[in-house]
Design a protein around this motif. Structure first.
Motif, PDB file in Angstrom:
ATOM      1  N   ARG A   1      33.771   0.383   2.692  1.00  0.00           N
ATOM      2  CA  ARG A   1      32.857  -0.460   1.917  1.00  0.00           C
ATOM      3  C   ARG A   1      33.601  -1.223   0.828  1.00  0.00           C
ATOM      4  N   LYS A   2      34.489  -0.537   0.133  1.00  0.00           N
ATOM      5  CA  LYS A   2      35.208  -1.175  -0.973  1.00  0.00           C
ATOM      6  C   LYS A   2      36.204  -2.230  -0.491  1.00  0.00           C
ATOM      7  N   LEU A   3      36.880  -1.940   0.625  1.00  0.00           N
ATOM      8  CA  LEU A   3      37.977  -2.807   1.063  1.00  0.00           C
ATOM      9  C   LEU A   3      37.566  -3.910   2.047  1.00  0.00           C
ATOM     10  N   PHE A   4      36.549  -3.656   2.868  1.00  0.00           N
ATOM     11  CA  PHE A   4      36.291  -4.579   3.980  1.00  0.00           C
ATOM     12  C   PHE A   4      34.870  -5.152   4.060  1.00  0.00           C
ATOM     13  N   LEU A   5      33.891  -4.406   3.563  1.00  0.00           N
ATOM     14  CA  LEU A   5      32.502  -4.771   3.863  1.00  0.00           C
ATOM     15  C   LEU A   5      32.099  -6.133   3.299  1.00  0.00           C
ATOM     16  N   GLU A   6      32.440  -6.396   2.052  1.00  0.00           N
ATOM     17  CA  GLU A   6      32.036  -7.665   1.431  1.00  0.00           C
ATOM     18  C   GLU A   6      32.600  -8.859   2.200  1.00  0.00           C
ATOM     19  N   LYS A   7      33.851  -8.757   2.613  1.00  0.00           N
ATOM     20  CA  LYS A   7      34.477  -9.850   3.353  1.00  0.00           C
ATOM     21  C   LYS A   7      33.769 -10.082   4.689  1.00  0.00           C
ATOM     22  N   ARG A   8      33.419  -8.991   5.376  1.00  0.00           N
ATOM     23  CA  ARG A   8      32.721  -9.111   6.669  1.00  0.00           C
ATOM     24  C   ARG A   8      31.322  -9.701   6.483  1.00  0.00           C
TER      25      ARG A   8
ATOM     26  N   LEU B   1      25.752  -5.552  12.402  1.00  0.00           N
ATOM     27  CA  LEU B   1      25.210  -4.333  11.808  1.00  0.00           C
ATOM     28  C   LEU B   1      25.334  -3.129  12.744  1.00  0.00           C
ATOM     29  N   LEU B   2      25.371  -3.370  14.037  1.00  0.00           N
ATOM     30  CA  LEU B   2      25.623  -2.275  14.983  1.00  0.00           C
ATOM     31  C   LEU B   2      27.026  -1.708  14.800  1.00  0.00           C
ATOM     32  N   LYS B   3      27.975  -2.562  14.478  1.00  0.00           N
ATOM     33  CA  LYS B   3      29.333  -2.091  14.199  1.00  0.00           C
ATOM     34  C   LYS B   3      29.356  -1.267  12.913  1.00  0.00           C
ATOM     35  N   VAL B   4      28.547  -1.687  11.945  1.00  0.00           N
ATOM     36  CA  VAL B   4      28.478  -0.965  10.673  1.00  0.00           C
ATOM     37  C   VAL B   4      27.859   0.420  10.871  1.00  0.00           C
TER      38      VAL B   4
ATOM     39  N   LEU C   1      38.654  10.898  16.932  1.00  0.00           N
ATOM     40  CA  LEU C   1      39.317   9.830  17.697  1.00  0.00           C
ATOM     41  C   LEU C   1      38.344   8.691  18.019  1.00  0.00           C
ATOM     42  N   GLN C   2      37.106   9.041  18.406  1.00  0.00           N
ATOM     43  CA  GLN C   2      36.094   8.017  18.674  1.00  0.00           C
ATOM     44  C   GLN C   2      35.767   7.240  17.397  1.00  0.00           C
ATOM     45  N   TYR C   3      35.655   7.973  16.293  1.00  0.00           N
ATOM     46  CA  TYR C   3      35.361   7.330  15.009  1.00  0.00           C
ATOM     47  C   TYR C   3      36.477   6.361  14.631  1.00  0.00           C
ATOM     48  N   LEU C   4      37.723   6.780  14.784  1.00  0.00           N
ATOM     49  CA  LEU C   4      38.857   5.923  14.406  1.00  0.00           C
ATOM     50  C   LEU C   4      38.911   4.658  15.262  1.00  0.00           C
ATOM     51  N   LYS C   5      38.515   4.766  16.535  1.00  0.00           N
ATOM     52  CA  LYS C   5      38.461   3.587  17.394  1.00  0.00           C
ATOM     53  C   LYS C   5      37.388   2.617  16.894  1.00  0.00           C
ATOM     54  N   LEU C   6      36.217   3.148  16.538  1.00  0.00           N
ATOM     55  CA  LEU C   6      35.137   2.313  16.001  1.00  0.00           C
ATOM     56  C   LEU C   6      35.557   1.682  14.677  1.00  0.00           C
ATOM     57  N   LEU C   7      36.274   2.454  13.878  1.00  0.00           N
ATOM     58  CA  LEU C   7      36.751   1.951  12.585  1.00  0.00           C
ATOM     59  C   LEU C   7      37.734   0.799  12.792  1.00  0.00           C
ATOM     60  N   LYS C   8      38.626   0.965  13.754  1.00  0.00           N
ATOM     61  CA  LYS C   8      39.592  -0.093  14.069  1.00  0.00           C
ATOM     62  C   LYS C   8      38.855  -1.362  14.520  1.00  0.00           C
TER      63      LYS C   8
ATOM     64  N   ILE D   1      37.396  -7.024  13.157  1.00  0.00           N
ATOM     65  CA  ILE D   1      36.388  -8.021  13.563  1.00  0.00           C
ATOM     66  C   ILE D   1      36.975  -9.406  13.396  1.00  0.00           C
ATOM     67  N   LYS D   2      36.891 -10.185  14.470  1.00  0.00           N
ATOM     68  CA  LYS D   2      37.434 -11.541  14.427  1.00  0.00           C
ATOM     69  C   LYS D   2      36.568 -12.425  13.543  1.00  0.00           C
ATOM     70  N   GLU D   3      37.175 -13.045  12.572  1.00  0.00           N
ATOM     71  CA  GLU D   3      36.450 -13.926  11.674  1.00  0.00           C
ATOM     72  C   GLU D   3      36.360 -15.309  12.302  1.00  0.00           C
ATOM     73  N   GLU D   4      35.147 -15.835  12.340  1.00  0.00           N
ATOM     74  CA  GLU D   4      34.941 -17.172  12.900  1.00  0.00           C
ATOM     75  C   GLU D   4      34.968 -18.224  11.789  1.00  0.00           C
ATOM     76  N   LYS D   5      35.608 -19.334  12.099  1.00  0.00           N
ATOM     77  CA  LYS D   5      35.657 -20.426  11.131  1.00  0.00           C
ATOM     78  C   LYS D   5      34.291 -21.106  11.068  1.00  0.00           C
ATOM     79  N   VAL D   6      33.863 -21.366   9.853  1.00  0.00           N
ATOM     80  CA  VAL D   6      32.579 -22.051   9.660  1.00  0.00           C
ATOM     81  C   VAL D   6      32.843 -23.514   9.379  1.00  0.00           C
ATOM     82  N   ILE D   7      32.260 -24.365  10.245  1.00  0.00           N
ATOM     83  CA  ILE D   7      32.489 -25.810  10.103  1.00  0.00           C
ATOM     84  C   ILE D   7      31.373 -26.420   9.253  1.00  0.00           C
TER      85      ILE D   7
END
Length: 313
Positions: free
Chosen positions: A175-182, A278-281, A295-302, A307-313
């Motif tokens: 949450r601290k490192l990634f959520l806001e950016k996503r 939100l399903l990823k969250v 191991l399953q959790y770490l895969k989901l975390l990865k 998550i690929k960021e899409e450019k907004v035009i």
């Protein structure tokens, strides 16, 4: 807790407490199952008068119980300054009903009862969310709502469930490192969403299924207000979708009916983007799903971190 006032209200209304359903000492709130002299049951929601914020929420709930005359909202029987008495419906929560249904399902064959429940749920959504075109879409509001939803889906969970300490600590870092950016990336992709009168706390325990009738009811209106429909429908959808893990036919049916009957049909692509995110969250939160290995959790975390960021035009 200051229970004297609560006991006094029971006495004044001629009610007997059957059991406490919910009790919050910090907020000084009690929700209980009660009965009258004729053994008729009701739900009593009581707030201590010293808690002004919760009294305002209760006042808000009274206003909307009086305003909303839908057949899928329990009847308000009586109310006072710090209590409401509501029609009692012998029921399961949608979460409880779904878990019971899945316990009996060894395969992925769609039962009629599941189809009926999903259709009725989505019909409630169609009737409850009446689009207000006077309210213009603002990305600032979407950002606020999506951030709040993401935080709850990542770190909160249904009553009675316990967090895995490792997952919770890791999710706090996420949450601290990634959520806001996503969240900002998703907000940047959304062009329009509609507003309506919304529930603001639409989770699986706030939809009830009446026993032996498959009739659905919407409860707990204390947070209701005008707002973005996404705040409700993209909150409950990931919860139910994740609960159907391993049942792809059931998930497909939910997805089909959910979007077919969606009240904001002109913006379905936007809702699909948000639900996918939100399903990823929520997949990172063990309180909403079956137990998973580290191991399953770490895969989901990865997958979430990358998550690929899409450019907004």
């Amino acid at each position: 807790m200051e229970n004297k006032n609560y006991d006094l209200i029971l006495k004044e209304l001629g009610l007997i407490e059957e059991k406490i359903i919910f009790k919050n000492d910090r907020k000084k709130r009690v929700t209980s199952l009660v009965k009258d002299n004729n053994d008729k049951n009701y739900i009593l929601k009581w707030n201590c008068e010293s808690n002004k914020k919760e009294l305002e929420n209760l006042k808000n709930e009274i206003i909307f119980y009086n305003k909303l005359k839908y057949n899928f909202i329990p009847k308000l029987m009586k109310h006072g300054k710090n209590y409401i008495l509501i029609e009692y419906i012998e029921s399961y929560s949608l979460r409880e009903w779904t878990l019971n249904y899945l316990k009996l399902k060894k395969d992925d064959f769609l039962e009629d009862e599941f189809k009926i429940v999903i259709k009725k749920m989505c019909e409630i959504f169609s009737n409850f969310y009446l689009i207000n075109d006077k309210i213009k879409f603002e990305k600032r509001q979407l950002h606020y709502e999506l951030k709040e939803m993401s935080n709850k889906l990542l770190l909160s969970g249904p009553m009675g469930t316990k967090p895995n300490v490792f997952y919770k600590m890791t999710n706090s870092i996420v949450r601290k490192l990634f959520l806001e950016k996503r969240v900002l990336n998703i907000v940047g992709q959304v062009k329009d969403l509609k507003s309506s009168f919304i529930h603001r706390d639409l989770h699986l325990n706030n939809l009830l299924i009446e026993k032996n009738k498959n009739k659905l009811f919407l409860i707990d209106l204390e947070n209701s207000s005008e707002g973005l429909i996404v705040r409700d429908l993209c909150y409950i959808y990931p919860m139910l979708y994740l609960l159907l893990e391993g049942k792809e036919n059931h998930r497909s049916y939910l997805e089909k009916i959910f979007y077919e009957k969606h009240p904001d049909k002109n913006n379905l692509c936007e809702y699909k983007k948000i639900n996918k995110f939100l399903l990823k969250v929520i997949s990172l939160n063990n309180r909403f799903r079956k137990d998973i290995s580290i191991l399953q959790y770490l895969k989901l975390l990865k997958d979430f971190i990358l998550i690929k960021e899409e450019k907004v035009i």
